[in-house]
Design a protein around this motif. Structure first.
Motif, PDB file in Angstrom:
ATOM      1  N   THR A  46       0.801  -1.223   0.000  1.00 31.32           N
ATOM      2  CA  THR A  46       0.000   0.000   0.000  1.00 31.32           C
ATOM      3  C   THR A  46       0.832   1.271   0.000  1.00 31.32           C
ATOM      4  O   THR A  46       0.273   2.373   0.078  1.00 31.32           O
ATOM      5  CB  THR A  46      -0.917   0.025   1.240  1.00 31.32           C
ATOM      6  N   GLY A  47       2.155   1.150  -0.100  1.00 26.77           N
ATOM      7  CA  GLY A  47       2.993   2.338  -0.048  1.00 26.77           C
ATOM      8  C   GLY A  47       3.205   2.843   1.351  1.00 26.77           C
ATOM      9  O   GLY A  47       3.487   4.020   1.552  1.00 26.77           O
ATOM     10  N   TRP A  48       3.024   1.961   2.346  1.00 24.56           N
ATOM     11  CA  TRP A  48       3.306   2.240   3.755  1.00 24.56           C
ATOM     12  C   TRP A  48       2.306   3.196   4.385  1.00 24.56           C
ATOM     13  O   TRP A  48       2.576   3.813   5.414  1.00 24.56           O
ATOM     14  CB  TRP A  48       4.738   2.774   3.925  1.00 24.56           C
ATOM     15  N   TRP A 607       9.239   4.124  -0.211  1.00 29.81           N
ATOM     16  CA  TRP A 607       8.753   3.880  -1.562  1.00 29.81           C
ATOM     17  C   TRP A 607       7.229   4.031  -1.579  1.00 29.81           C
ATOM     18  O   TRP A 607       6.537   3.592  -0.676  1.00 29.81           O
ATOM     19  CB  TRP A 607       9.161   2.489  -2.034  1.00 29.81           C
ATOM     20  N   LEU A 608       6.741   4.642  -2.633  1.00 28.58           N
ATOM     21  CA  LEU A 608       5.329   5.003  -2.694  1.00 28.58           C
ATOM     22  C   LEU A 608       4.623   4.422  -3.914  1.00 28.58           C
ATOM     23  O   LEU A 608       3.503   3.937  -3.818  1.00 28.58           O
ATOM     24  CB  LEU A 608       5.189   6.530  -2.699  1.00 28.58           C
ATOM     25  N   THR A 609       5.253   4.484  -5.067  1.00 28.20           N
ATOM     26  CA  THR A 609       4.613   4.040  -6.303  1.00 28.20           C
ATOM     27  C   THR A 609       5.334   2.822  -6.867  1.00 28.20           C
ATOM     28  O   THR A 609       6.470   2.531  -6.512  1.00 28.20           O
ATOM     29  CB  THR A 609       4.590   5.139  -7.377  1.00 28.20           C
ATOM     30  N   ALA A 610       4.654   2.140  -7.795  1.00 27.80           N
ATOM     31  CA  ALA A 610       5.249   0.972  -8.434  1.00 27.80           C
ATOM     32  C   ALA A 610       6.390   1.359  -9.362  1.00 27.80           C
ATOM     33  O   ALA A 610       7.357   0.607  -9.524  1.00 27.80           O
ATOM     34  CB  ALA A 610       4.190   0.199  -9.217  1.00 27.80           C
ATOM     35  N   GLY A 611       6.280   2.517 -10.005  1.00 30.30           N
ATOM     36  CA  GLY A 611       7.339   2.968 -10.906  1.00 30.30           C
ATOM     37  C   GLY A 611       7.323   2.295 -12.264  1.00 30.30           C
ATOM     38  O   GLY A 611       8.286   2.425 -13.016  1.00 30.30           O
TER      39      GLY A 611
END
Length: 857
Positions: A46-48, A607-611
């Motif tokens: 979930t991006g923490w 880290w937040l997005t899959a990229g």
């Protein structure tokens, strides 16, 4: 029934918390404002973000005009385990967080009296998703009002029975046919219906009348048996007591397809035998759909699906399903050459279907990410067996009249398809969808290699792994240990492995004969076999199964050209959906190509997005988007992109989902003399790279539409030139270096959903791109800063940048930049008047400022 906007007047707070309510207008994502921390049990999925439970309340007094009316509340999406209460009485529970549902509040709401409507949305049961889900009432709410006898919401269904093409004698967009359509109308009482078919100009082009027939509890409808029995049963379950069916001739009908998205309205007036009256309408397209050995045929002509997988979030807006944000996303993908989207991995919003209808974008309508095996400990598995039929009923009822919907998908990477129980379920779900709607094929995305691994006890997913992951996370929290020390299991483990071993890891594994053995029975239970990362099997399986239709339900960007060339020769290869079209929140870092200056660590918290998007989180097309545009023949090019010169040769985070990290810039100030890796994308016999008038190199194009060059960076003009087989120049494109001056600029990228710099309408959204540029407006990707944004005359809904590693919050008024850019989303007041204006001011710590005036009109 009358549709009443029900999105104002809500407040929310954490459930059972000693805190005051905060006023919100729906749609609202409660999760996007939560803190992110190392101990968040959703972790990388979930991006923490923290997971919490919420309650929404609204006090509502129906007006006197609603006295004696039938009242239904429709929620398009509440994540998840939604409870709906009125005046302390629970009226509904719906566990799936992506399904629309309606609640009959007729007896609960008295005209002229205030009532408390309370909605509980739970998201504290972490982990419950493999990606960022959002939380709360994240899609719109509608109050439907009508007589006791009325047409059900979503109760008008229009399908094309036949369409005989007419000779083309007009402009290129005049695709015409003499058509026969069938309109079925589901009502709560017996009576008659009058039907008008209205074209884009507002003219009535056809009409009909029909008498309703009673629906029996078994789902049978007397003389209306032309309606599929499963659809009749679903209509009865939804509250219909009768159905009317009419076949209508529409002469000289304008057909719907990807290049000509012509739409009609079906307006129905109902007169009940009991005196009830109602009027409703739906939008539809006249088009036929068929599938078989000749591929997927739209209006009798083969269409190759060139699609992109998308999650439901809207970047810096979180999960909020704003119609303008959804339309902008589809328009950006359309511009990159995609003619289809896959709603990965859940039913999509009404807004997405509406815009795809209008723009001619095909939709693969997907139900879910799992069946009866847990992928995360608290996902939907515990409810799946009891609810999947109802979920599919509601999904199909919502989506069945949309011409853009050409495929139903029952799931994604469900390794259950390798088991006898799962194979039987595959057939049951396909049959159920056929019973609801026989006009569209059914597929399911199957990771062929993962199915084999599951069959030998090395599955990516299992109930035990999900439970172990949750238990270990709880143990670490209790011990005060950081989540970033956790051991990857399940999909995270295999994604990490794919990142280390490269894209061929899954594609080559899929060629093993065991993979065929563990998928063929499930594929036989579908209309189209959905291959996730199985391109190396295509040729073999097309020969081995002479009537199998193959869909690349999830693919790598680097395979776009190979897919397109093979699909042109093999009609049974019906399409491809790249993972992913646009970057998304959660599943953090899985596809990122990142360096230490933006990501001090290559895994864990932050880290937040899959990229892994061809477009970044803010919607900026990357070099891979330009490659895709050429590979899918939306444009012959040439285009060119450059890998960040300041990082040539540097270590980066591993990813199987990116070809490279090239962007369309030749502004690498301070990197003079360093190696520059340049990519040129073109459909041509040869391409040349020219720097400041000097030809750096020339390459023949073979078996792909990409050529790679290296040169020493020097400022100036970098050009790509394409040539045909005779050596004649057929295309040229350039990148120009930015000058020394650095400015902060703001410009309207999108307003009202369209890619335009025009005025924004009241209540609509404006997307403002913030950039560091030179005096000529050329972006300077190596400039970084912290930008603070203020808005007057409007509301700042979201602010952020595309960095996959990002500690910022999108709900604050400050953000860092990523490769020189950030994005602000502003909402115009709903009560704004023509001539009003929104003023956005942005400033950084160095004193650079910019002001943008957005007209409202």
């Amino acid at each position: 029934m009358q549709a009443i906007d029900f999105n104002d007047g809500w407040s929310y707070r954490h459930l059972d918390a000693d805190e005051s309510f905060t006023a919100v207008r729906l749609p609202h994502d409660a999760m996007i404002g939560e803190p992110r921390h190392e101990d968040a049990p959703g972790g990388v999925n979930t991006g923490w973000f923290d997971g919490r439970d919420y309650e929404y309340v609204k006090t509502y007094a129906p007006g006197p005009e609603l006295a004696g009316r039938r009242l239904l509340l429709e929620f398009e999406g509440v994540y998840h385990n939604a409870e709906v209460w009125v005046d302390g009485v629970q009226l509904a529970f719906r566990p799936y967080g992506y399904t629309n549902f309606r609640v009959d509040v007729t007896d609960a709401l008295a005209a002229g009296e205030p009532h408390e409507i309370r909605v509980v949305a739970r998201n504290a049961d972490q982990p419950n998703s493999r990606w960022y889900s959002g939380a709360g009432i994240y899609r719109p709410v509608t109050l439907w009002a009508g007589d006791a006898g009325h047409i059900l919401p979503d109760g008008i269904v229009v399908r094309t029975v036949s369409a005989t093409p007419l000779p083309a004698d007009g402009p290129a967009d005049a695709v015409k046919a003499d058509a026969v359509i069938e309109a079925s109308v589901e009502t709560t009482a017996s009576g008659t219906v009058a039907i008008d078919i209205i074209d884009a100009s507002g003219a009535v082009v056809a009409n009909a009348q029909a008498v309703t027939r009673d629906i029996q509890p078994t789902g049978r409808g007397g003389e209306a048996d032309v309606v599929p029995q499963g659809a009749l049963a679903a209509a009865f379950d939804a509250g219909a007591n009768a159905v009317a069916v009419a076949r209508i001739e529409v002469p000289d009908a304008a057909l719907w397809d990807c290049d000509h998205p012509n739409l009609y309205r079906c307006v129905v007036r109902f007169a009940g035998d009991d005196g009830s009256r109602d009027e409703s309408e739906t939008t539809f397209g006249v088009r036929t759909l068929a599938w078989g050995d000749d591929g997927l045929l739209l209006n009798g002509r083969r269409v190759i699906i060139q699609g992109a997988c998308i999650h439901h979030d809207n970047g810096v807006l979180g999960a909020c399903a704003y119609a303008d944000a959804v339309e902008r996303k589809v328009r950006l993908l359309r511009a990159c050459g995609y003619n289809a989207v896959r709603s990965a991995h859940n039913p999509c919003s009404r807004a997405l279907l509406d815009v795809c209808d209008r723009l001619g974008v095909l939709v693969m309508d997907e139900y879910i990410d799992h069946w009866y095996i847990h992928k995360t400990q608290h996902d939907y598995v515990d409810y799946f067996n009891d609810w999947w039929r109802r979920d599919l009923n509601d999904m199909v009822r919502k989506d069945r009249s949309h011409p853009s919907v050409v495929l139903y998908s029952t799931g994604n990477e469900v390794s259950e398809t390798a088991q006898p129980k799962g194979i039987a379920l595959t057939q049951a779900m396909t049959d159920h969808l056929h019973g609801l709607d026989p006009t569209r094929p059914v597929t399911c995305g199957v990771n062929i290699f993962f199915n084999f691994l599951s069959s030998i006890g090395m599955g990516v997913y299992s109930d035990d792994k999900a439970a172990k992951e949750a238990a270990e996370a709880e143990k670490r929290r209790a011990a005060g240990e950081s989540q970033k020390k956790h051991k990857a299991v399940g999909s995270e483990f295999f994604n990490n492995m794919a990142g280390l071993l490269g894209a061929d890891f899954m594609k080559t594994g899929a060629t093993l004969p065991f993979c065929d053995w563990k998928t063929r029975d499930a594929f036989a239970a579908m209309d189209m076999a959905g291959y996730n990362y199985g391109i190396k099997r295509y040729r073999h399986d097309l020969r081995a199964y002479p009537h199998r239709l193959i869909l690349g339900s999830e693919t790598f960007c680097s395979d776009a050209y190979r897919f397109r060339e093979l699909a042109k020769r093999e009609p049974r290869l019906v399409g491809d959906f790249v993972w992913a079209g646009i970057d998304y929140l959660g599943e953090a870092g899985v596809g990122s190509w990142e360096y230490e200056d933006y990501a001090p660590r290559f895994s864990g918290f932050g880290w937040l997005t899959a990229g892994s998007g061809r477009l970044d989180l803010t919607g900026r097309p990357l070099g891979e988007a330009l490659y895709t545009r050429v590979a899918l023949e939306a444009d012959n090019g040439p285009y060119l992109a450059v890998c960040p010169v300041n990082h040539a040769g540097d270590r980066h985070s591993p990813s199987a989902w990116k070809m490279s990290n090239a962007i369309d810039s030749w502004s690498w100030n301070g990197c003079e003399g360093r190696k520059a890796n340049v990519e040129v994308y073109a459909r041509a016999a040869a391409v040349a790279l020219v720097l400041n008038g000097r030809e750096i190199g020339r390459k023949a194009m073979r078996d792909d539409c990409i050529a790679r060059f290296s040169c020493a960076y020097e400022p100036g003009v970098l050009e790509a030139v394409s040539y045909d087989e005779s050596g004649r120049e057929i295309g040229r494109r350039r990148l120009v270096s930015a000058g020394e001056q650095t400015m902060l600029t703001a410009e309207i990228e999108s307003a009202n959903g369209e890619l335009t710099s025009g005025a924004v309408h009241p209540g609509r959204l404006c997307f403002v791109r913030l950039r560091y540029t030179d005096a000529n407006g050329i972006t300077k990707p190596l400039e970084r800063g912290r930008i603070t944004v203020g808005v007057e005359g409007g509301r700042l809904l979201g602010l952020g940048c595309a960095a996959p590693f990002n500690l910022d919050s999108f709900v604050s008024n400050e953000t860092g930049t990523y490769y020189g850019e950030a994005l602000a989303v502003v909402e115009a007041p709903h009560d704004a008047s023509h001539g009003d204006a929104i003023v956005l001011t942005a400033a950084d710590a160095t004193g650079r400022t910019t002001t943008l005036t957005v007209p409202v009109g």
